[in-house]
Each structure stands twice: as structure tokens, then as C-alpha cells.
Design an enzyme around this catalytic site. Structure first.
Site, PDB file in Angstrom:
ATOM      1  CE  LYS A 225      -4.253  -2.096   1.301  1.00 13.80           C
ATOM      2  NZ  LYS A 225      -5.247  -2.450   2.287  1.00 13.80           N
ATOM      3  NE  ARG A 265      -6.930  -8.884   0.775  1.00 18.20           N
ATOM      4  CZ  ARG A 265      -6.495  -8.165  -0.242  1.00 18.20           C
ATOM      5  NH1 ARG A 265      -5.507  -7.301  -0.090  1.00 18.20           N
ATOM      6  NH2 ARG A 265      -7.051  -8.296  -1.430  1.00 18.20           N
TER       7      ARG A 265
HETATM    8  N1  PMM Z   1      -7.057  -4.286   0.776  1.00 18.03           N
HETATM    9  C1  PMM Z   1      -7.308  -4.420  -0.545  1.00 18.03           C
HETATM   10  C2  PMM Z   1      -8.295  -5.311  -0.981  1.00 18.03           C
HETATM   11  N2  PMM Z   1      -9.001  -6.064  -0.111  1.00 18.03           N
HETATM   12  N3  PMM Z   1      -9.458  -6.726   2.094  1.00 18.03           N
HETATM   13  C3  PMM Z   1      -9.223  -6.605   3.404  1.00 18.03           C
HETATM   14  N4  PMM Z   1      -9.937  -7.341   4.288  1.00 18.03           N
HETATM   15  N5  PMM Z   1      -8.281  -5.743   3.904  1.00 18.03           N
HETATM   16  C4  PMM Z   1      -7.527  -4.962   3.085  1.00 18.03           C
HETATM   17  O1  PMM Z   1      -6.695  -4.185   3.593  1.00 18.03           O
HETATM   18  C5  PMM Z   1      -7.756  -5.046   1.675  1.00 18.03           C
HETATM   19  C6  PMM Z   1      -8.751  -5.964   1.213  1.00 18.03           C
HETATM   20  C7  PMM Z   1      -6.540  -3.594  -1.516  1.00 18.03           C
HETATM   21  O2  PMM Z   1      -5.385  -4.253  -1.929  1.00 18.03           O
HETATM   22  P1  PMM Z   1      -5.282  -5.067  -3.314  1.00 18.03           P
HETATM   23  O3  PMM Z   1      -5.998  -4.281  -4.354  1.00 18.03           O
HETATM   24  O4  PMM Z   1      -3.850  -5.188  -3.609  1.00 18.03           O
HETATM   25  O5  PMM Z   1      -5.882  -6.407  -3.141  1.00 18.03           O
END
Ligand code: PMM
Length: 299
Positions: A225, A265
Site C-alpha cells: 500500500k 493479507r
Molecule cells: N485491501 C485491498 C483489498 N481487499 N481486504 C481486506 N480485508 N483488507 C484490506 O486491507 C484489503 C482488502 C486492496 O489491496 P489489493 O488491491 O492489492 O488487493
């Protein structure tokens, strides 16, 4: 520093005797972190299997990018992206989570074998998602969210971010409970980067123990991020590129492990898996989860 986060018995969620590693499989053309790399089913499945081989305990499959400003896919598009990938990974023995804000997608993912619905909107984007999960035996992750990606920056105002995120998540947990989702099937996530500036994210991490009053396991997603990019900016203030934030994220995983989060994650599993093992070894029996066998399962 250590709080009740370490003592929680997580019955309706997959558990280990240390925090879980959730590997991300974004089946999207436009995610900020890995957009376009795994749009084909085969590439996404291969990537998921590699994440498991590298130490991920479960996989989070998403078909909608939530990067700032992203436009939403049609429901049919999102379904076509995630369902075949979930079906194949479940058939391969993976524990699968679906990253969706939509009831229809959640229902199809559950039918395809998903064990967790990871809803970045905590039921705000499509309240119909809550009864869908409530009518199943699927676990639910409620993330802190204020608005869709196109406008979320306008909502990044807080007086006391840890207190406000906790209060807003309490409302989402109440809504999930009212829809019939059992309390031991719910996890919460403070939503790093969602309607939050870089400084907000650090302030939120500093105050993470505030979430303890909710008595729910915590998922944390910091991987790749932009607040890490800002932290690691070069001398001219240019943020560290997305693909070069992994070491910092590994440090964050280790610290989250010491705090006793339920899961982290990540987009790359190997270094974070090692970091969680270090944290678990450091903490010794502090991580004891009732009945844990060292293998992921429904305790
Ligand atoms: N961040 C993203 C997408 N899904 N879900 C949860 N539970 N927590 C997060 O911080 C989160 C998420 C954005 O990241 P990505 O686009 O790289 O998947």
C-alpha cells in the site's frame, strides 16, 4: 503493548496456533498491486498454488479493484473472474476467501466452496450481502470503509481515527449479527488505505489495540500500500514503487504477529510466512489457540 488480541479463541474461523497468512489473488486487470498479472483463470490458479507453496494458509480471491479511483466492473464480469478460480482452488484443497462487496458474488462464491466472505465495505456497499452470509456457514470479514474508491479520499477526515474506526466497525458488526452471522464467524479489519491518508494509517496502527473492545479477531492488510511507498520515499520525495515495498511489509507482518492479529493479507507469502514464524516462536505459548494442531482447520 500486547493485548487480548493474543488470547482469542476463534471457533468459527480457520485457525492456527499463530496468525494466519492470507495470500491475495487479484483476478483483475487494474489492481494497483498486481493488476493484469492474473486475469486468466490458469494464471490466477497457478499463482494461488504458488502462494500456498510459499506458506500462505488461505487465499483471498478478488474480481474488483479497490485502488483509488477504480471504476467498478459489472456484476457479470466480477462473477466470471472469480467463480472459476475459486472452484479450481477449492478443488485443489485450498481454503478460499472471496474479496467482494456484492451479495450476488458472495452467494456464487459460497456455492463454489468459499469459506470466508471478505467484504471491504463491511456490508455498506450492498447490505444484501449480510443475509447471504448469515444463511450460510461461511465466515465474514467486515472491513472499515466509508465510500467507494472514486470518492473515498474526500472521506479521509478523522478527529481520533482509532476511536472512530472502532465505533464504525462496531456498527458493521451489529449489522452482521442482526443478519444472522454468528459472532464466532466474524473478523474485523481496520481497512488500511481506505479513506485514510498515509499518516492516518500509522496513527491507526499505533492505536490498533482500541479494536479490542469489539472482542473480534483482527485481519490486517498493508501489503504494497501507498503509505509504505511514502514512508520509503527517496530523497526527492518520490514514493518507493509498488513492487519494492515487500521488505517493509515483512517488518509490518512481524509486528502484527507480535500483536496477535488473527491474519495478515499479503501479495507475496514467503517472507511474511517466515516473519509470522519468528513472531510465534518469540511469543511461545502466548499464541495458544484452543485445540490448535498446527494445521489450519475449523476448530
Ligand atoms: N485491501 C485491498 C483489498 N481487499 N481486504 C481486506 N480485508 N483488507 C484490506 O486491507 C484489503 C482488502 C486492496 O489491496 P489489493 O488491491 O492489492 O488487493
Amino acid at each position: 503493548m500486547l493485548t487480548r488480541l493474543t488470547e482469542r479463541h476463534v471457533r468459527g474461523l480457520p485457525v492456527l496456533d499463530q496468525p494466519l497468512l492470507m495470500g491475495v489473488v487479484n483476478v483483475t486487470p487494474d489492481s494497483f498491486s498486481d493488476g493484469g498479472r492474473y486475469v486468466e483463470v490458469d494464471a490466477a490458479v497457478t499463482h494461488g498454488l504458488q502462494l500456498l507453496a510459499d506458506g500462505a494458509d488461505l487465499l483471498d480471491i478478488g474480481g474488483e479493484s479497490t485502488r483509488p479511483g477504480a471504476t467498478r466492473p459489472l456484476v457479470a464480469e466480477e462473477l466470471a473472474r472469480v467463480v472459476p478460480v475459486i472452484t479450481e482452488l477449492v478443488a485443489a484443497g485450498a481454503i478460499v476467501s472471496v474479496d467482494t462487496m456484492r451479495a450476488e458474488v458472495a452467494a456464487a462464491a459460497i456455492a463454489a466452496g468459499a469459506a470466508i466472505v471478505n467484504d471491504v465495505s463491511g456490508g455498506l456497499a450492498d447490505p444484501g450481502i449480510l443475509p447471504v452470509v448469515g444463511d450460510s456457514d461461511t465466515a465474514y470479514v467486515a472491513m472499515h470503509w466509508r465510500a467507494h474508491s472514486t470518492v473515498m479520499a474526500q472521506h479521509a477526515t478523522y478527529e481520533d481515527i482509532a476511536a472512530e474506526v472502532t465505533a464504525e466497525l462496531a456498527g458493521r458488526v451489529d449489522a452482521a449479527l442482526a443478519a444472522g452471522i454468528a459472532p464466532d464467524r466474524i473478523a474485523i479489519d481496520p481497512g488500511l488505505g481506505f479513506a485514510k491518508t498515509a499518516d492516518h494509517n500509522w496513527e491507526l496502527l499505533r492505536g490498533l489495540a482500541a479494536l479490542d473492545v469489539l472482542g473480534m479477531p483482527v485481519l490486517l492488510g498493508s501489503s504494497r500500500k501507498s503509505f509504505l511507498g511514502v514512508l520509503l520515499a527517496d530523497g526527492d520525495g518520490v514514493p518507493r514503487p509498488v513492487d519494492d515495498r515487500e521488505d517493509a511489509n515483512t517488518a509490518l507482518t512481524a509486528l502484527a504477529g507480535l500483536l496477535g492479529v488473527w491474519a495478515v493479507r499479503v501479495h507475496e507469502a514467503r517472507a511474511s510466512a517466515d516473519a509470522l514464524r519468528v513472531a510465534a516462536r518469540w511469543m511461545g505459548s502466548e499464541f495458544g489457540v484452543s485445540g490448535a494442531t498446527g494445521k489450519v482447520g475449523q476448530a
